[in-house]
Motif scaffolding. Structure first.
Motif, mmCIF file in Angstrom:
data_model
loop_
_atom_site.group_PDB
_atom_site.id
_atom_site.type_symbol
_atom_site.label_atom_id
_atom_site.label_comp_id
_atom_site.label_asym_id
_atom_site.label_seq_id
_atom_site.Cartn_x
_atom_site.Cartn_y
_atom_site.Cartn_z
ATOM 1 N N LYS A 87 0.830 -1.209 0.000
ATOM 2 C CA LYS A 87 0.000 0.000 0.000
ATOM 3 C C LYS A 87 0.863 1.256 0.000
ATOM 4 O O LYS A 87 0.537 2.233 -0.684
ATOM 5 C CB LYS A 87 -0.944 -0.011 1.198
ATOM 6 C CG LYS A 87 -2.056 -1.033 1.079
ATOM 7 C CD LYS A 87 -2.911 -1.078 2.340
ATOM 8 C CE LYS A 87 -3.971 -2.163 2.236
ATOM 9 N NZ LYS A 87 -4.727 -2.318 3.500
ATOM 10 N N ALA A 88 1.957 1.244 0.750
ATOM 11 C CA ALA A 88 2.862 2.395 0.774
ATOM 12 C C ALA A 88 3.493 2.609 -0.596
ATOM 13 O O ALA A 88 3.631 3.748 -1.059
ATOM 14 C CB ALA A 88 3.941 2.204 1.840
ATOM 15 N N LEU A 89 3.871 1.519 -1.269
ATOM 16 C CA LEU A 89 4.471 1.640 -2.604
ATOM 17 C C LEU A 89 3.432 2.084 -3.631
ATOM 18 O O LEU A 89 3.756 2.838 -4.556
ATOM 19 C CB LEU A 89 5.121 0.320 -3.010
ATOM 20 C CG LEU A 89 6.350 -0.074 -2.188
ATOM 21 C CD1 LEU A 89 6.826 -1.460 -2.585
ATOM 22 C CD2 LEU A 89 7.463 0.951 -2.328
ATOM 23 N N GLU A 90 2.200 1.633 -3.463
ATOM 24 C CA GLU A 90 1.128 2.064 -4.364
ATOM 25 C C GLU A 90 0.933 3.576 -4.247
ATOM 26 O O GLU A 90 0.810 4.278 -5.262
ATOM 27 C CB GLU A 90 -0.159 1.316 -4.023
ATOM 28 C CG GLU A 90 -1.309 1.608 -4.970
ATOM 29 C CD GLU A 90 -2.535 0.776 -4.629
ATOM 30 O OE1 GLU A 90 -3.154 0.250 -5.570
ATOM 31 O OE2 GLU A 90 -2.874 0.654 -3.430
ATOM 32 N N THR A 91 0.946 4.081 -3.035
ATOM 33 C CA THR A 91 0.819 5.523 -2.800
ATOM 34 C C THR A 91 1.981 6.276 -3.441
ATOM 35 O O THR A 91 1.812 7.400 -3.916
ATOM 36 C CB THR A 91 0.759 5.808 -1.284
ATOM 37 O OG1 THR A 91 -0.400 5.160 -0.757
ATOM 38 C CG2 THR A 91 0.676 7.291 -0.997
ATOM 39 N N ALA A 92 3.150 5.642 -3.495
ATOM 40 C CA ALA A 92 4.341 6.261 -4.079
ATOM 41 C C ALA A 92 4.374 6.144 -5.606
ATOM 42 O O ALA A 92 5.334 6.583 -6.235
ATOM 43 C CB ALA A 92 5.602 5.642 -3.480
ATOM 44 N N GLY A 93 3.348 5.526 -6.198
ATOM 45 C CA GLY A 93 3.258 5.482 -7.649
ATOM 46 C C GLY A 93 3.592 4.170 -8.321
ATOM 47 O O GLY A 93 3.557 4.073 -9.550
ATOM 48 N N TYR A 94 3.908 3.138 -7.554
ATOM 49 C CA TYR A 94 4.169 1.829 -8.168
ATOM 50 C C TYR A 94 2.861 1.265 -8.706
ATOM 51 O O TYR A 94 1.817 1.370 -8.073
ATOM 52 C CB TYR A 94 4.810 0.872 -7.158
ATOM 53 C CG TYR A 94 6.285 1.149 -6.978
ATOM 54 C CD1 TYR A 94 7.225 0.479 -7.749
ATOM 55 C CD2 TYR A 94 6.724 2.101 -6.075
ATOM 56 C CE1 TYR A 94 8.582 0.755 -7.604
ATOM 57 C CE2 TYR A 94 8.073 2.387 -5.926
ATOM 58 C CZ TYR A 94 8.997 1.701 -6.693
ATOM 59 O OH TYR A 94 10.337 1.972 -6.555
ATOM 60 N N ARG A 95 2.937 0.645 -9.888
ATOM 61 C CA ARG A 95 1.719 0.218 -10.583
ATOM 62 C C ARG A 95 1.485 -1.282 -10.614
ATOM 63 O O ARG A 95 0.365 -1.720 -10.849
ATOM 64 C CB ARG A 95 1.748 0.750 -12.017
ATOM 65 C CG ARG A 95 1.707 2.255 -12.059
ATOM 66 C CD ARG A 95 1.482 2.738 -13.476
ATOM 67 N NE ARG A 95 1.569 4.178 -13.515
ATOM 68 C CZ ARG A 95 2.364 4.853 -14.324
ATOM 69 N NH1 ARG A 95 3.110 4.211 -15.186
ATOM 70 N NH2 ARG A 95 2.385 6.159 -14.287
ATOM 71 N N HIS A 96 2.548 -2.078 -10.467
ATOM 72 C CA HIS A 96 2.386 -3.534 -10.557
ATOM 73 C C HIS A 96 2.953 -4.178 -9.291
ATOM 74 O O HIS A 96 4.078 -4.672 -9.286
ATOM 75 C CB HIS A 96 3.083 -4.073 -11.801
ATOM 76 C CG HIS A 96 2.744 -5.491 -12.108
ATOM 77 N ND1 HIS A 96 3.190 -6.136 -13.225
ATOM 78 C CD2 HIS A 96 1.995 -6.409 -11.449
ATOM 79 C CE1 HIS A 96 2.741 -7.385 -13.224
ATOM 80 N NE2 HIS A 96 2.025 -7.560 -12.152
ATOM 81 N N LEU A 97 2.157 -4.165 -8.245
ATOM 82 C CA LEU A 97 2.566 -4.699 -6.946
ATOM 83 C C LEU A 97 1.935 -6.063 -6.725
ATOM 84 O O LEU A 97 0.755 -6.268 -7.007
ATOM 85 C CB LEU A 97 2.157 -3.729 -5.840
ATOM 86 C CG LEU A 97 2.842 -2.365 -5.949
ATOM 87 C CD1 LEU A 97 2.084 -1.311 -5.184
ATOM 88 C CD2 LEU A 97 4.283 -2.470 -5.486
ATOM 89 N N ILE A 98 2.743 -6.978 -6.204
ATOM 90 C CA ILE A 98 2.272 -8.339 -5.969
ATOM 91 C C ILE A 98 2.569 -8.722 -4.522
ATOM 92 O O ILE A 98 3.734 -8.748 -4.107
ATOM 93 C CB ILE A 98 2.949 -9.338 -6.926
ATOM 94 C CG1 ILE A 98 2.600 -8.979 -8.375
ATOM 95 C CG2 ILE A 98 2.546 -10.769 -6.580
ATOM 96 C CD1 ILE A 98 3.408 -9.724 -9.415
ATOM 97 N N ASN A 99 1.524 -9.003 -3.770
ATOM 98 C CA ASN A 99 1.643 -9.517 -2.416
ATOM 99 C C ASN A 99 1.699 -11.038 -2.505
ATOM 100 O O ASN A 99 0.849 -11.661 -3.136
ATOM 101 C CB ASN A 99 0.444 -9.082 -1.571
ATOM 102 C CG ASN A 99 0.484 -9.686 -0.197
ATOM 103 O OD1 ASN A 99 1.475 -9.589 0.500
ATOM 104 N ND2 ASN A 99 -0.603 -10.344 0.188
ATOM 105 N N ILE A 100 2.704 -11.625 -1.868
ATOM 106 C CA ILE A 100 2.830 -13.082 -1.880
ATOM 107 C C ILE A 100 2.050 -13.648 -0.700
ATOM 108 O O ILE A 100 2.421 -13.466 0.462
ATOM 109 C CB ILE A 100 4.303 -13.523 -1.851
ATOM 110 C CG1 ILE A 100 5.034 -12.929 -3.066
ATOM 111 C CG2 ILE A 100 4.404 -15.048 -1.813
ATOM 112 C CD1 ILE A 100 6.525 -13.173 -3.084
ATOM 113 N N LEU A 101 0.934 -14.304 -1.028
ATOM 114 C CA LEU A 101 0.047 -14.877 -0.011
ATOM 115 C C LEU A 101 0.780 -15.911 0.837
ATOM 116 O O LEU A 101 1.583 -16.699 0.314
ATOM 117 C CB LEU A 101 -1.164 -15.529 -0.680
ATOM 118 C CG LEU A 101 -2.091 -14.578 -1.441
ATOM 119 C CD1 LEU A 101 -3.092 -15.379 -2.262
ATOM 120 C CD2 LEU A 101 -2.803 -13.640 -0.476
ATOM 121 N N ASP A 102 0.521 -15.908 2.115
ATOM 122 C CA ASP A 102 1.111 -16.830 3.095
ATOM 123 C C ASP A 102 2.595 -16.585 3.342
ATOM 124 O O ASP A 102 3.208 -17.280 4.143
ATOM 125 C CB ASP A 102 0.884 -18.302 2.732
ATOM 126 C CG ASP A 102 -0.566 -18.708 2.831
ATOM 127 O OD1 ASP A 102 -1.319 -18.050 3.584
ATOM 128 O OD2 ASP A 102 -0.951 -19.686 2.168
#
Length: 130
Positions: A87-102
């Motif tokens: 979320k912090a990187l999204e606010t900073a303008g990153y467009r392709h963020l991937i959270n690794i589940l688990d």
């Protein structure tokens, strides 16, 4: 946009896209002693003592992932801290963020143990210790 992928899907992204960067947001101790995927770049979201938020997190990620359109995969212990970091990187303008589940170690099982029901290591993906 933040995408959620399981560890196997995340590994496939790393294999298929040379521009993809994995950021391990766990503490230094977790990264070094518990282990980490090869080439995972360590940038702590929170750090000991006191689990204080790293005020330089976004700036440090930008040093390793300057292209804000390239995939940035985020890994923590169980997939919680990595969401906040994304979320912090999204606010900073990153467009392709991937959270690794688990995350790296997965959720707790009925005996309060990790690495038994999910996570990067549970699925037999490459990892190493420092």
């Amino acid at each position: 946009m933040i995408e959620n992928l399981d560890p196997q899907q995340a590994w496939a992204v790393l294999q298929d896209n040379p521009a993809a960067v994995m950021i391990d947001v766990r503490t230094s101790i977790e990264h070094s002693f518990v282990g980490h995927p090869p080439k995972a770049i360590h940038v702590a979201w929170k750090e000991f003592p006191g689990m204080q938020l790293n005020p330089y997190f976004v700036e440090q990620v930008q040093q390793h992932a300057p292209d804000k359109t390239a995939p940035v995969l985020l890994l923590c212990r169980s997939g919680v801290r990595s969401v906040d970091a994304a979320k912090a990187l999204e606010t900073a303008g990153y467009r392709h963020l991937i959270n690794i589940l688990d995350g790296f170690e997965g959720p707790l099982d009925e005996h309060k143990h990790r690495n038994t029901v999910g996570g990067w290591r549970f699925h037999g993906l490459p990892w190493q210790q420092s």
